[in-house]
Design a protein around this motif. Structure first.
Motif, PDB file in Angstrom:
ATOM      1  N   GLU B 123       0.762  -1.157  -0.051  1.00  0.00           N
ATOM      2  CA  GLU B 123       0.279  -0.130   0.286  1.00  0.00           C
ATOM      3  C   GLU B 123       0.706   1.274  -0.119  1.00  0.00           C
ATOM      4  O   GLU B 123       1.876   1.528   0.759  1.00  0.00           O
ATOM      5  N   MET B 124       0.522   2.197  -0.901  1.00  0.00           N
ATOM      6  CA  MET B 124       1.487   3.250  -1.015  1.00  0.00           C
ATOM      7  C   MET B 124       0.303   4.656  -1.256  1.00  0.00           C
ATOM      8  O   MET B 124      -0.538   4.396  -1.818  1.00  0.00           O
ATOM      9  N   GLY B 125       1.067   5.662  -0.723  1.00  0.00           N
ATOM     10  CA  GLY B 125      -0.091   7.015  -1.138  1.00  0.00           C
ATOM     11  C   GLY B 125      -0.976   7.335   0.102  1.00  0.00           C
ATOM     12  O   GLY B 125      -0.807   6.613   1.040  1.00  0.00           O
ATOM     13  N   THR B 126      -1.676   8.506  -0.230  1.00  0.00           N
ATOM     14  CA  THR B 126      -2.543   8.932   0.588  1.00  0.00           C
ATOM     15  C   THR B 126      -2.235   9.758   1.584  1.00  0.00           C
ATOM     16  O   THR B 126      -2.997  10.834   2.115  1.00  0.00           O
ATOM     17  N   ALA B 127      -0.986   9.882   1.984  1.00  0.00           N
ATOM     18  CA  ALA B 127      -0.511  11.107   2.726  1.00  0.00           C
ATOM     19  C   ALA B 127       0.852  11.335   2.108  1.00  0.00           C
ATOM     20  O   ALA B 127       1.816  11.342   2.725  1.00  0.00           O
ATOM     21  N   ARG B 128       0.623  11.924   0.919  1.00  0.00           N
ATOM     22  CA  ARG B 128       1.975  12.252  -0.005  1.00  0.00           C
ATOM     23  C   ARG B 128       2.839  13.223   0.489  1.00  0.00           C
ATOM     24  O   ARG B 128       2.471  14.210   1.403  1.00  0.00           O
ATOM     25  N   MET B 129       4.050  13.113   0.095  1.00  0.00           N
ATOM     26  CA  MET B 129       5.124  13.786   0.587  1.00  0.00           C
ATOM     27  C   MET B 129       5.110  14.879  -0.591  1.00  0.00           C
ATOM     28  O   MET B 129       4.856  14.816  -1.761  1.00  0.00           O
ATOM     29  N   GLY B 130       5.241  16.171  -0.170  1.00  0.00           N
ATOM     30  CA  GLY B 130       5.400  17.232  -1.328  1.00  0.00           C
ATOM     31  C   GLY B 130       5.802  18.748  -0.668  1.00  0.00           C
ATOM     32  O   GLY B 130       6.064  18.731   0.686  1.00  0.00           O
ATOM     33  N   ARG B 131       6.387  19.477  -1.311  1.00  0.00           N
ATOM     34  CA  ARG B 131       6.784  20.959  -0.726  1.00  0.00           C
ATOM     35  C   ARG B 131       5.638  21.732  -0.270  1.00  0.00           C
ATOM     36  O   ARG B 131       5.735  22.654   0.597  1.00  0.00           O
ATOM     37  N   ASP B 132       4.432  21.606  -0.911  1.00  0.00           N
ATOM     38  CA  ASP B 132       3.425  22.468  -0.740  1.00  0.00           C
ATOM     39  C   ASP B 132       2.282  21.780   0.002  1.00  0.00           C
ATOM     40  O   ASP B 132       1.698  21.153  -0.237  1.00  0.00           O
ATOM     41  N   PRO B 133       2.072  22.604   1.227  1.00  0.00           N
ATOM     42  CA  PRO B 133       1.194  21.933   2.114  1.00  0.00           C
ATOM     43  C   PRO B 133      -0.407  21.906   1.679  1.00  0.00           C
ATOM     44  O   PRO B 133      -1.367  21.280   2.057  1.00  0.00           O
ATOM     45  N   LYS B 134      -0.577  22.501   0.412  1.00  0.00           N
ATOM     46  CA  LYS B 134      -1.820  22.751  -0.259  1.00  0.00           C
ATOM     47  C   LYS B 134      -2.017  21.514  -0.900  1.00  0.00           C
ATOM     48  O   LYS B 134      -3.260  21.097  -1.075  1.00  0.00           O
ATOM     49  N   THR B 135      -1.090  20.828  -1.335  1.00  0.00           N
ATOM     50  CA  THR B 135      -1.188  19.728  -2.263  1.00  0.00           C
ATOM     51  C   THR B 135      -0.693  18.410  -1.465  1.00  0.00           C
ATOM     52  O   THR B 135      -0.570  17.492  -2.506  1.00  0.00           O
ATOM     53  N   VAL B 137       0.623  15.905   2.206  1.00  0.00           N
ATOM     54  CA  VAL B 137       0.445  16.134   3.664  1.00  0.00           C
ATOM     55  C   VAL B 137       1.842  16.163   4.588  1.00  0.00           C
ATOM     56  O   VAL B 137       1.773  16.815   5.644  1.00  0.00           O
ATOM     57  N   LEU B 138       2.716  15.284   3.802  1.00  0.00           N
ATOM     58  CA  LEU B 138       4.047  15.494   4.425  1.00  0.00           C
ATOM     59  C   LEU B 138       5.305  16.128   3.818  1.00  0.00           C
ATOM     60  O   LEU B 138       5.006  16.392   2.762  1.00  0.00           O
ATOM     61  N   ASN B 139       6.182  16.796   4.682  1.00  0.00           N
ATOM     62  CA  ASN B 139       7.128  17.394   4.024  1.00  0.00           C
ATOM     63  C   ASN B 139       8.213  16.672   3.705  1.00  0.00           C
ATOM     64  O   ASN B 139       8.013  15.313   3.780  1.00  0.00           O
ATOM     65  N   LYS B 140       9.570  16.958   3.238  1.00  0.00           N
ATOM     66  CA  LYS B 140      10.555  16.053   2.700  1.00  0.00           C
ATOM     67  C   LYS B 140      11.236  15.146   3.810  1.00  0.00           C
ATOM     68  O   LYS B 140      11.928  14.293   3.465  1.00  0.00           O
ATOM     69  N   ASN B 142       9.177  13.468   6.077  1.00  0.00           N
ATOM     70  CA  ASN B 142       7.960  12.325   6.258  1.00  0.00           C
ATOM     71  C   ASN B 142       7.429  13.231   7.775  1.00  0.00           C
ATOM     72  O   ASN B 142       6.546  12.462   8.334  1.00  0.00           O
ATOM     73  N   GLN B 143       7.232  14.346   7.698  1.00  0.00           N
ATOM     74  CA  GLN B 143       6.763  15.241   9.052  1.00  0.00           C
ATOM     75  C   GLN B 143       5.512  15.860   8.504  1.00  0.00           C
ATOM     76  O   GLN B 143       5.498  16.430   7.193  1.00  0.00           O
ATOM     77  N   VAL B 144       4.278  15.665   9.067  1.00  0.00           N
ATOM     78  CA  VAL B 144       3.061  16.263   8.617  1.00  0.00           C
ATOM     79  C   VAL B 144       3.355  17.798   8.789  1.00  0.00           C
ATOM     80  O   VAL B 144       3.797  18.466   9.640  1.00  0.00           O
ATOM     81  N   HIS B 145       3.042  18.536   7.598  1.00  0.00           N
ATOM     82  CA  HIS B 145       3.280  19.971   7.193  1.00  0.00           C
ATOM     83  C   HIS B 145       2.551  20.659   8.691  1.00  0.00           C
ATOM     84  O   HIS B 145       3.257  21.533   9.076  1.00  0.00           O
ATOM     85  N   SER B 146       1.317  20.254   9.210  1.00  0.00           N
ATOM     86  CA  SER B 146       0.770  21.031  10.040  1.00  0.00           C
ATOM     87  C   SER B 146       0.997  20.661  11.597  1.00  0.00           C
ATOM     88  O   SER B 146       0.549  21.315  12.312  1.00  0.00           O
ATOM     89  N   LEU B 147       1.555  19.468  11.550  1.00  0.00           N
ATOM     90  CA  LEU B 147       1.855  19.070  12.816  1.00  0.00           C
ATOM     91  C   LEU B 147       3.196  18.367  12.997  1.00  0.00           C
ATOM     92  O   LEU B 147       3.635  17.271  12.820  1.00  0.00           O
ATOM     93  N   PRO B 148       4.241  19.380  13.454  1.00  0.00           N
ATOM     94  CA  PRO B 148       5.491  19.056  13.327  1.00  0.00           C
ATOM     95  C   PRO B 148       6.140  17.699  14.143  1.00  0.00           C
ATOM     96  O   PRO B 148       7.128  17.191  13.971  1.00  0.00           O
ATOM     97  N   ASN B 149       5.198  17.328  15.211  1.00  0.00           N
ATOM     98  CA  ASN B 149       5.476  16.436  16.099  1.00  0.00           C
ATOM     99  C   ASN B 149       5.229  15.006  15.615  1.00  0.00           C
ATOM    100  O   ASN B 149       5.262  13.990  16.267  1.00  0.00           O
ATOM    101  N   GLY B 155       4.417   3.522   3.950  1.00  0.00           N
ATOM    102  CA  GLY B 155       3.974   3.646   2.448  1.00  0.00           C
ATOM    103  C   GLY B 155       3.039   4.918   2.072  1.00  0.00           C
ATOM    104  O   GLY B 155       3.144   5.330   0.900  1.00  0.00           O
ATOM    105  N   SER B 156       2.772   5.323   3.097  1.00  0.00           N
ATOM    106  CA  SER B 156       1.478   6.389   2.618  1.00  0.00           C
ATOM    107  C   SER B 156       2.225   7.588   2.028  1.00  0.00           C
ATOM    108  O   SER B 156       1.713   8.529   1.742  1.00  0.00           O
ATOM    109  N   PHE B 157       3.702   7.896   2.415  1.00  0.00           N
ATOM    110  CA  PHE B 157       4.217   9.120   2.069  1.00  0.00           C
ATOM    111  C   PHE B 157       4.556   9.077   0.496  1.00  0.00           C
ATOM    112  O   PHE B 157       4.670  10.183  -0.254  1.00  0.00           O
ATOM    113  N   MET B 158       4.362   8.022  -0.086  1.00  0.00           N
ATOM    114  CA  MET B 158       5.143   7.648  -1.640  1.00  0.00           C
ATOM    115  C   MET B 158       3.791   8.390  -2.366  1.00  0.00           C
ATOM    116  O   MET B 158       2.499   8.400  -1.951  1.00  0.00           O
TER     117      MET B 158
END
Lengths: 191, 190
Positions: B123-135, B137-140, B142-149, B155-158
């Protein structure tokens, strides 16, 4: 058999299609209870005696162990108990009557009272029936097919069956040898 | 040139049929036992695994109308193969047959069983990694953009389900994310 189905299942497990209950039992580690004072859990004692003889007719004792030695009937009771729905359990028990019905019709005796030739003739009739019913309804497994596939899988997954000489039991196939003399292979193959 | 992007790979092998081959046959008794005491015919097959592109529309969401036995929302899985995947499947099939025939195999048959999303097991995807919090869920890290802790390291970051086994990549990203989290903790940023 449907090629697509075969290929699909082969990549998953064993290289052939099984009904859902048998496949679940195989993957679920279903095994026969070897206790001396065993009593069947879903079928009756009488049905267990009948089933044991049916299994034995499918895989008789020769110079290698038979289905009764491998306790295939216990395996099947275990399988039906743990992996069949209530409806499937009831169907299994009522379909099992077919063996006695056919025996009475042809020989005026119940199945276990028949000699081995007569038993084989009854299996012949029912295996033809199974073939025809497979053609007409792919989703329903005939009782002969159900028992046969469970007997074979129960036999080969039992210690008696696996080590009894019918196949060469290799729990760990060992090293990979890319080039060997074919005549040294024998009948080794693993589950 | 193929009319799709990204790629695919094959897995497969050859083996002899075992005791299962007589299950569907009508035989029984001594004949059956005799037949079962020998290994069966050789067969060889390969299966292709292809990448699914990162479509935003392929998603899961919570269904608050249908609850499970614990009163929790159930899952709505909304995913499909699109043109790229379908075109890739055609190429996988044709190229697979071409390779087998070139290798000298006879009686090569191809099939496409549809392979619904999810059957690849990883299973991959659904909490994808990316630079833009608008598009994403996670930053580079694997940290949630809006919840740093909060770090998500399965596999969800893929963003896409690639054609190779992803487990080692999950492990590498997990080690990397954990290392980053510890360093940020030491700096007092978390």
């Amino acid at each position: 058999m449907d090629r697509r189905e075969v290929l699909r299942v082969s990549s998953l497990i064993l290289g052939y299609s099984l009904t859902a209950g048998t496949a679940a039992a195989l993957l679920g580690g279903c095994k026969a209870d070897t206790a001396r004072d065993w009593i069947p859990r879903t079928i009756s004692n009488k049905e267990a005696d009948l089933l044991a003889e049916i299994c034995e007719t499918i895989l008789p004792k020769t110079d290698t162990p038979g289905a009764k030695d491998a306790l295939c009937h216990r395996y099947i009771d275990e399988m039906v108990t743990n992996f069949y729905s209530d409806d499937e359990k009831n169907n299994f028990k009522s379909d099992l009557k077919l063996f006695d019905d056919k025996s009475k019709e042809k020989h005026s005796k119940i199945f276990i009272a028949l000699n081995s030739n007569e038993r084989e003739s009854i299996l012949g009739i029912l295996s033809d029936e199974a073939k025809n019913s497979q053609r007409s309804d792919k989703n329903k497994s005939h009782i002969f097919s159900t028992i046969k596939q469970a007997t074979i899988s129960g036999y080969f997954t039992s210690e008696v069956g696996a080590k009894g000489g019918l196949c060469e039991f290799l729990p760990v196939p060992g090293p990979f040898k890319g080039c060997i003399d074919y005549s040294t292979v024998g009948k080794a193959y693993v589950l | 040139m193929p009319n799709f992007i990204r790629g695919y790979g094959y897995q497969g092998g050859g083996s002899r049929e075992g005791w299962g081959r007589y299950i569907a046959e009508a035989n029984y008794g001594r004949d059956l036992k005799e037949a079962l005491s020998n290994p069966g015919d050789w067969g060889f097959s390969i299966t292709a695994f292809g990448e699914c592109l990162p479509y935003h529309e392929n998603k899961i969401s919570l269904n608050r109308e249908v609850l499970d036995i614990y009163g929790l929302p159930t899952l709505i899985m909304d995913a499909e193969w699109k043109t790229n995947e379908k075109e890739m499947r055609k190429d996988m099939t044709a190229a697979g047959a071409e390779m087998l025939e070139a290798a000298g195999l006879k009686d090569v048959k191809t099939f496409d069983d549809g392979g619904n999303p999810g059957l690849g097991i990883h299973e991959m995807g659904t909490a994808r990694m990316g630079r833009d919090p608008k598009t994403s869920v996670l930053n580079k890290w694997n940290q949630v953009h809006s919840l740093p802790n909060v770090f998500v390291t399965d596999g969800s970051f893929m963003t896409s389900a690639s054609c190779v086994n992803p487990s080692l990549t999950y492990m590498a990203f997990t080690a990397r994310a954990a290392n980053y989290a510890v360093e940020e903790l030491k700096k007092g940023n978390l």
